[in-house]
Scaffold this motif. Structure first.
Motif, mmCIF file in Angstrom:
data_model
loop_
_atom_site.group_PDB
_atom_site.id
_atom_site.type_symbol
_atom_site.label_atom_id
_atom_site.label_comp_id
_atom_site.label_asym_id
_atom_site.label_seq_id
_atom_site.Cartn_x
_atom_site.Cartn_y
_atom_site.Cartn_z
ATOM 1 N N ILE A 191 0.843 -0.726 0.168
ATOM 2 C CA ILE A 191 -0.022 0.047 0.180
ATOM 3 C C ILE A 191 1.048 1.258 -0.040
ATOM 4 C CG2 ILE A 191 -1.054 1.022 1.315
ATOM 5 C CD1 ILE A 191 -3.104 -1.085 0.072
ATOM 6 N N HIS A 192 0.448 2.219 -0.681
ATOM 7 C CA HIS A 192 1.152 3.506 -0.610
ATOM 8 C C HIS A 192 -0.034 4.164 -0.569
ATOM 9 C CE1 HIS A 192 4.839 1.087 -2.725
ATOM 10 N NE2 HIS A 192 3.224 0.545 -3.128
ATOM 11 N N VAL A 193 0.982 5.186 0.493
ATOM 12 C CA VAL A 193 -0.101 7.227 0.566
ATOM 13 C C VAL A 193 0.996 8.156 -0.542
ATOM 14 C CG1 VAL A 193 0.636 6.717 2.850
ATOM 15 C CG2 VAL A 193 -1.113 7.881 2.312
ATOM 16 N N GLN A 194 0.082 9.056 -0.685
ATOM 17 C CA GLN A 194 0.534 10.102 -0.936
ATOM 18 C C GLN A 194 -0.314 11.095 -0.208
ATOM 19 O OE1 GLN A 194 0.513 10.648 -5.480
ATOM 20 N NE2 GLN A 194 -1.192 11.995 -5.094
ATOM 21 N N THR A 195 -0.562 12.606 -0.246
ATOM 22 C CA THR A 195 -0.380 13.571 1.245
ATOM 23 C C THR A 195 -0.552 14.876 -0.014
ATOM 24 O OG1 THR A 195 1.308 14.229 1.817
ATOM 25 C CG2 THR A 195 -0.179 12.300 2.924
ATOM 26 N N GLU A 196 -0.282 14.938 -1.186
ATOM 27 C CA GLU A 196 -0.555 16.391 -1.578
ATOM 28 C C GLU A 196 -0.241 15.955 -3.296
ATOM 29 O OE1 GLU A 196 -1.023 19.187 -0.918
ATOM 30 O OE2 GLU A 196 -1.305 18.929 1.028
ATOM 31 N N PRO A 197 -1.974 15.926 -3.756
ATOM 32 C CA PRO A 197 -2.988 15.415 -3.402
ATOM 33 C C PRO A 197 -3.043 14.227 -2.859
ATOM 34 C CG PRO A 197 -3.374 15.280 -5.163
ATOM 35 C CD PRO A 197 -1.932 15.637 -5.589
ATOM 36 N N PRO A 198 -3.961 14.335 -1.455
ATOM 37 C CA PRO A 198 -4.677 12.469 -1.285
ATOM 38 C C PRO A 198 -4.388 11.799 -1.870
ATOM 39 C CG PRO A 198 -5.847 14.063 -0.441
ATOM 40 C CD PRO A 198 -5.374 15.349 -1.299
ATOM 41 N N ALA A 199 -4.077 10.857 -2.148
ATOM 42 C CA ALA A 199 -4.292 9.348 -2.570
ATOM 43 C C ALA A 199 -3.930 8.377 -2.209
ATOM 44 C CB ALA A 199 -4.027 9.928 -4.178
ATOM 45 N N LEU A 200 -4.444 6.913 -2.913
ATOM 46 C CA LEU A 200 -3.664 5.997 -2.495
ATOM 47 C C LEU A 200 -2.961 4.920 -3.382
ATOM 48 C CD1 LEU A 200 -6.337 4.893 0.810
ATOM 49 C CD2 LEU A 200 -3.891 6.206 0.920
ATOM 50 N N LYS A 201 -2.398 4.193 -3.448
ATOM 51 C CA LYS A 201 -1.909 2.768 -4.173
ATOM 52 C C LYS A 201 -1.637 1.714 -4.040
ATOM 53 C CE LYS A 201 1.508 3.974 -6.604
ATOM 54 N NZ LYS A 201 2.572 4.186 -7.963
ATOM 55 N N LYS A 202 -2.566 0.368 -4.297
ATOM 56 C CA LYS A 202 -1.799 -0.296 -4.307
ATOM 57 C C LYS A 202 -1.440 -1.257 -5.362
ATOM 58 C CE LYS A 202 -6.488 -1.816 -4.163
ATOM 59 N NZ LYS A 202 -7.665 -2.319 -4.217
ATOM 60 N N ASP A 203 -0.724 -2.814 -4.823
ATOM 61 C CA ASP A 203 0.252 -3.011 -5.694
ATOM 62 C C ASP A 203 0.175 -4.066 -6.572
ATOM 63 O OD1 ASP A 203 2.444 -1.418 -4.839
ATOM 64 O OD2 ASP A 203 3.510 -2.876 -3.332
ATOM 65 N N PHE A 204 -0.980 -4.792 -6.169
ATOM 66 C CA PHE A 204 -1.852 -6.270 -7.003
ATOM 67 C C PHE A 204 -2.903 -5.465 -6.675
ATOM 68 C CE2 PHE A 204 1.163 -7.642 -4.169
ATOM 69 C CZ PHE A 204 -0.254 -8.904 -3.499
ATOM 70 N N ALA A 205 -3.840 -6.373 -7.521
ATOM 71 C CA ALA A 205 -5.285 -6.721 -7.135
ATOM 72 C C ALA A 205 -5.629 -7.362 -6.233
ATOM 73 C CB ALA A 205 -5.888 -7.242 -8.462
ATOM 74 N N GLY A 206 -6.341 -6.872 -5.199
ATOM 75 C CA GLY A 206 -7.355 -7.879 -4.357
ATOM 76 C C GLY A 206 -6.130 -8.005 -2.968
ATOM 77 N N VAL A 207 -5.164 -6.628 -2.512
ATOM 78 C CA VAL A 207 -4.954 -5.762 -1.874
ATOM 79 C C VAL A 207 -6.299 -5.371 -0.571
ATOM 80 C CG1 VAL A 207 -3.434 -4.239 -0.610
ATOM 81 C CG2 VAL A 207 -2.688 -6.512 -2.817
ATOM 82 N N GLU A 208 -6.397 -5.548 0.227
ATOM 83 C CA GLU A 208 -7.522 -4.480 0.730
ATOM 84 C C GLU A 208 -6.738 -4.105 1.787
ATOM 85 O OE1 GLU A 208 -11.814 -6.438 0.940
ATOM 86 O OE2 GLU A 208 -10.401 -8.423 0.047
ATOM 87 N N VAL A 209 -7.577 -2.819 3.348
ATOM 88 C CA VAL A 209 -7.300 -2.165 3.908
ATOM 89 C C VAL A 209 -8.989 -2.205 4.894
ATOM 90 C CG1 VAL A 209 -6.746 0.118 4.431
ATOM 91 C CG2 VAL A 209 -5.496 -1.299 2.322
ATOM 92 N N ASP A 210 -8.324 -2.710 5.991
ATOM 93 C CA ASP A 210 -8.911 -1.901 6.725
ATOM 94 C C ASP A 210 -8.842 -1.560 7.859
ATOM 95 O OD1 ASP A 210 -11.225 -2.401 9.015
ATOM 96 O OD2 ASP A 210 -11.449 -4.713 8.862
ATOM 97 N N LEU A 211 -8.809 -0.146 8.494
ATOM 98 C CA LEU A 211 -8.536 0.494 9.346
ATOM 99 C C LEU A 211 -9.088 0.785 10.858
ATOM 100 C CD1 LEU A 211 -7.749 3.287 6.715
ATOM 101 C CD2 LEU A 211 -6.481 2.413 7.697
#
Length: 354
Positions: free
Chosen positions: A155-175
């Motif tokens: 999982i990758h994150v950027q703050t300007e502008p805020p966005a998320l990116k995953k390396d491959f399909a099937g990766v999910e996030v639960d916070l």
């Protein structure tokens, strides 16, 4: 947000006092994230509970739209369905919580991992799972397939502008292991913005106190003795500009093959922790930090978890029930400085957090 967005599995007691000519104390409560919130606050201006409650409810509704795993239209649910390798726009708060989760992923050597949804589904502990349904320990092949999708390094994150990116399909996030604590911090900040410097906020067991009670004393929270049925408290913790969170294995577990498994997944092995009757309470400056650390420390166990806390100077209380029904407790020196003595009897006022 630990298990249907309910963060802790202990009983909390808010212990209040009364004195003459005190400023009025306002109390608010309501539903949120599959659990409830409780707020007490006061200041130098009129408390105006209806207006403040409307503001808090709006904040929490927006938070739910951002990070809920129970809503198909939340930012997080949409990201979980999004294509891999592309930046997915999210709110600043969602990006910040993911960023914080990645920091704790590194700090705990991968024990806090927000990419566990494939494992939660495999063990029937995902959002929407029924508590009364038995579980079947997964076959090794299925466990290996799910583990390939787990790992916050994907999982990758950027703050300007805020966005998320995953390396491959099937990766999910639960916070759910960190977001409730962040929500508590947001509410505290909002109350301070409204001019209320003294407040106690609790969501599903995650709690933070700032300022003082109207009687001039710190907010005080009772930590329940692990697996207690009579409300016995292990410690009473004063919270003066501090936060507290507890993770435990004794309020959400399932039976399988004659044994009991908890809702807590060890991302290093992919397996649900067996029930033993254990809890970890963490006290920190922010509720985000306390919430982020309690579950990883429970997974590490009372020995390795305690060592980690000593190395990182964390205020923590470990409780483990023994086979003969006794309780072994371990506390770091920083926890003992905050809460030096165990109470002699249960306190009458308490808030359930399940």
């Amino acid at each position: 947000m630990k298990s249907h967005f309910a963060a802790a599995f202990l009983l909390l007691a808010l212990i209040t006092g009364k004195a003459a000519a005190q400023p009025p104390l306002a109390s608010l409560t309501g539903p949120t994230m599959g659990t409830t919130y409780h707020i007490k606050y006061w200041g130098d201006q009129p408390n105006d509970p209806p207006k403040v409650k409307a503001t808090i409810d709006e904040l929490l509704a927006e938070f739910d739209r951002q990070m809920s795993t129970y809503r198909d239209d939340s930012e997080l649910s949409q990201f979980n369905r999004a294509a891999a390798g592309e930046w997915f726009p999210v709110s600043a708060d969602t990006a910040r919580v993911v960023e914080e989760s990645l920091r704790y992923y590194r700090d705990t050597d991968g024990v806090l991992d927000v990419t566990v949804p494939p494992l939660l589904r495999l063990w029937n502990f995902s959002a929407g799972a029924k508590r009364d349904e038995p579980i079947v320990p997964p076959e090794p092949k299925a466990l290996l397939a799910a583990r390939r999708l787990v790992g916050s390094q994907h999982i990758h994150v950027q703050t300007e502008p805020p966005a998320l990116k995953k390396d491959f399909a099937g990766v999910e996030v639960d916070l759910s292991s960190i977001a409730p604590g962040y929500a508590v911090d947001l509410i505290i900040a909002k109350l301070q913005e409204l001019g209320f410097a003294n407040a106690m906020v609790e969501i599903g067991g995650e709690v933070r106190g700032v300022g003082l009670r109207p009687d001039g004393k710190p907010w005080r929270i009772g930590v329940e003795q692990v697996d207690a049925t009579d409300g016995t408290l292990a410690r009473i913790v004063p919270l003066h500009d501090m936060a507290l969170s507890t993770a435990g294995d004794y309020r959400n577990f399932r039976t399988a093959d004659g044994g009991r498994f908890t809702h807590i997944i060890d991302p290093r092995t992919g397996r649900a922790l067996p029930y033993v009757g254990a809890s970890v309470t963490v006290v920190a400056k922010t509720c985000t930090e306390a919430d982020a650390l309690d579950t990883p420390l429970l997974i590490m166990g009372p020995d390795d978890g305690y060592k980690w806390c000593v190395e990182h100077r964390i205020a923590a209380l470990f409780q483990t029930r023994t086979a003969d029904g006794g309780i072994v407790t371990k506390t770091t020196e920083w926890f003992d400085e905050l809460a030096p003595q165990a109470p002699t009897k249960p306190e009458p006022q308490r808030t359930s957090a399940e």
